[in-house]
Design an enzyme around this catalytic site. Structure first.
Site, PDB file in Angstrom:
ATOM      1  N   HIS A 153      27.962 -64.141  42.758  1.00  0.00           N
ATOM      2  CA  HIS A 153      26.796 -63.279  42.669  1.00  0.00           C
ATOM      3  C   HIS A 153      25.677 -63.793  43.573  1.00  0.00           C
ATOM      4  O   HIS A 153      25.039 -63.033  44.318  1.00  0.00           O
ATOM      5  CB  HIS A 153      26.272 -63.240  41.224  1.00  0.00           C
ATOM      6  CG  HIS A 153      27.053 -62.360  40.298  1.00  0.00           C
ATOM      7  ND1 HIS A 153      28.364 -62.605  39.961  1.00  0.00           N
ATOM      8  CD2 HIS A 153      26.689 -61.238  39.620  1.00  0.00           C
ATOM      9  CE1 HIS A 153      28.778 -61.675  39.114  1.00  0.00           C
ATOM     10  NE2 HIS A 153      27.779 -60.829  38.890  1.00  0.00           N
ATOM     11  N   GLU A 166      23.960 -34.705   6.785  1.00  0.00           N
ATOM     12  CA  GLU A 166      24.410 -33.843   7.890  1.00  0.00           C
ATOM     13  C   GLU A 166      23.398 -32.712   8.095  1.00  0.00           C
ATOM     14  O   GLU A 166      22.841 -32.547   9.175  1.00  0.00           O
ATOM     15  CB  GLU A 166      25.787 -33.286   7.542  1.00  0.00           C
ATOM     16  CG  GLU A 166      26.328 -32.300   8.558  1.00  0.00           C
ATOM     17  CD  GLU A 166      27.574 -31.586   8.069  1.00  0.00           C
ATOM     18  OE1 GLU A 166      28.318 -31.064   8.919  1.00  0.00           O
ATOM     19  OE2 GLU A 166      27.811 -31.516   6.847  1.00  0.00           O
ATOM     20  N   HIS A 167      23.172 -31.920   7.054  1.00  0.00           N
ATOM     21  CA  HIS A 167      22.188 -30.832   7.077  1.00  0.00           C
ATOM     22  C   HIS A 167      21.023 -31.205   6.163  1.00  0.00           C
ATOM     23  O   HIS A 167      21.237 -31.688   5.045  1.00  0.00           O
ATOM     24  CB  HIS A 167      22.775 -29.524   6.541  1.00  0.00           C
ATOM     25  CG  HIS A 167      24.032 -29.068   7.218  1.00  0.00           C
ATOM     26  ND1 HIS A 167      24.035 -28.310   8.362  1.00  0.00           N
ATOM     27  CD2 HIS A 167      25.332 -29.257   6.888  1.00  0.00           C
ATOM     28  CE1 HIS A 167      25.286 -28.044   8.713  1.00  0.00           C
ATOM     29  NE2 HIS A 167      26.086 -28.610   7.838  1.00  0.00           N
TER      30      HIS A 167
END
Length: 441
Positions: A427, A334-335
């Site tokens: 299409h 995280e850090h």
């Protein structure tokens, strides 16, 4: 009681032992699943009554169903009683957070000419509603209120609320209420844990159902988010705190020790490592940590010692720079602090982290409170694919395209070939002579 710091030498670990160091508290939420399911079901059935009951049972707070929403009197009390220096520091942080996220906000729309006369791009719009979850179990966190609600307001979210557990006195933390007003949030509600996630996912008599919930929380919150992810966007996975302090031989080990305490004091479910290939740095840090514990409260030093002396914390000594970097990237913290006299030399090789804080003057404390980048970051290894909370969490992209008559034939020809190959008659017909005949009229 003697408290020790774990010391792991990577070269002496088996592959299984190394993998164990990479585990997180949230790796297995199975023990929470049935209990969380019962909480969610109760909130769906009983609404505010269930929220009040869970506040009494889990938060030990005397809350009645009629008292879930913060009142104007609550906001006024908070403004009056919160210390002026705290308000000033929060205001300082709010300015930085707002500036960072305003700079981060993308342009409303862009178009690029893909072919002569054919244009495509994106349009950005705010999501319609969101809830910011502000935890409280191990303390009060007005910084989370600022970090989550300010980006949402910058993005332009119209319906924004905050949910947060009540304290033992049955009230919402004063600083969180002040933070809500600083950010421009009107609705703040007494609801925490799994019950708060259920409330914003399904709605109650008082708490509105919203499109997305953002904010860090306990394993109870994480488990609840998983169970309601089919009805609400649960955002970046943000669980118990994680930190790796990556240090080379140019720094004082005492500095690494000081910074290890930042995230390890969050709670016993945090995960924190010093990763270095310098035995000197490792030993200096190991010796200094107990001295710093003495300068902390019993609760916070207890959390820190549990983490740094437990199975997912401590000091990791690598053989060399390559082994240290490989461990950091495998962990995806995280850090990530890079403690070095020349930290930018490592930046290009550090691939996975929620945030990277470079140099001796950039401790995680600054990132958590006042620098401006968001501190709600991906945990449990999600930094490999996920990003910090940002204005983008509160916005959605819509693709925009415009084709002129001049550009149409070439695009239609190639599109028809692909549509026919894939067996989509409708299409193909839409870009065939059938369209040309209609347009000629």
């Amino acid at each position: 009681m003697t408290r020790t710091v774990n010391f792991h030498e990577l070269s002496k670990l088996s592959p299984a032992e190394r993998r164990k160091l990479l585990q997180r508290t949230e790796a297995d939420l199975s023990s929470y699943e049935e209990k969380v399911k019962a909480i969610i079901d109760a909130v769906r059935r009983e609404g505010d009554e269930a929220l009040a009951r869970f506040a009494r049972d889990f938060d030990k707070a005397q809350v009645e169903a009629s008292e879930i929403a913060a009142t104007e009197a609550d906001f006024a009390r908070a403004e009056k009683t919160l210390a002026s220096e705290v308000k000033a520091a929060m205001d300082y942080a709010a300015v930085q957070i707002r500036k960072f996220h305003e700079d981060q906000k993308p342009e409303e729309m862009w178009l690029s000419e893909m072919r002569p006369g054919a244009f495509a791009g994106d349009r950005m719009r705010a999501i319609p509603s969101a809830a910011c979850y502000v935890p409280r179990g191990k303390g009060a966190f007005p910084s989370v209120a600022l970090m989550t609600s300010i980006p949402a307001k910058v993005a332009g979210v119209k319906d924004l609320i905050i949910v947060t557990p009540p304290g033992p006195d049955g009230k919402i933390d004063d600083a969180t209420l002040v933070a809500a007003r600083m950010a421009g949030v009107g609705g703040v509600f007494k609801a925490g844990g799994a019950q708060a996630i259920a409330a914003v996912a399904y709605g109650t008599e008082t708490i509105p159902k919203v499109a997305k919930v953002i904010g860090p929380g306990s394993p109870w919150v994480a488990a609840a988010k998983r169970q309601v992810s089919h009805v609400i966007d649960t955002g970046t996975p943000a669980g118990p705190s994680e930190l790796i302090v990556f240090a080379d031989d140019t720094i004082d080990g005492r500095l690494a020790a000081l910074d290890l305490l930042i995230e390890s004091e969050h709670g016993p479910d945090s995960s924190v490592y010093l990763v270095t290939w310098s035995r000197r740095v490792a030993e200096e840090a190991r010796a200094a940590i107990p001295l710093y514990w003495e300068k902390m409260s019993a609760q916070r030093s207890g959390f820190s010692s549990t983490v740094l002396g437990g199975p997912i914390g401590g000091i990791v000594l690598a053989r060399d720079e390559d082994e240290a970097i490989a461990f950091v990237n495998d962990y995806a913290p995280e850090h990530l602090e890079v403690l070095a006299k020349e930290p930018f030399q490592y930046l290009g090789r550090l691939d996975h982290a929620g945030e990277i804080l470079l140099g001796e003057h950039t401790p995680t404390t600054l990132g958590n409170f006042v620098l401006g980048p968001n501190h709600v970051l991906p945990t449990s290894g999600w930094a490999r694919t996920a990003s910090p909370v940002s204005v983008f969490d509160f916005m959605k992209r819509t693709s925009i395209a415009y084709v002129t008559g001049k550009a149409y034939p070439e695009l239609a020809k190639n599109a028809k070939v692909l549509a026919t190959y894939e067996g989509f008659d409708g299409h193909a017909n839409a870009v065939s002579e059938l369209r040309e005949e209609i347009l000629k009229k």
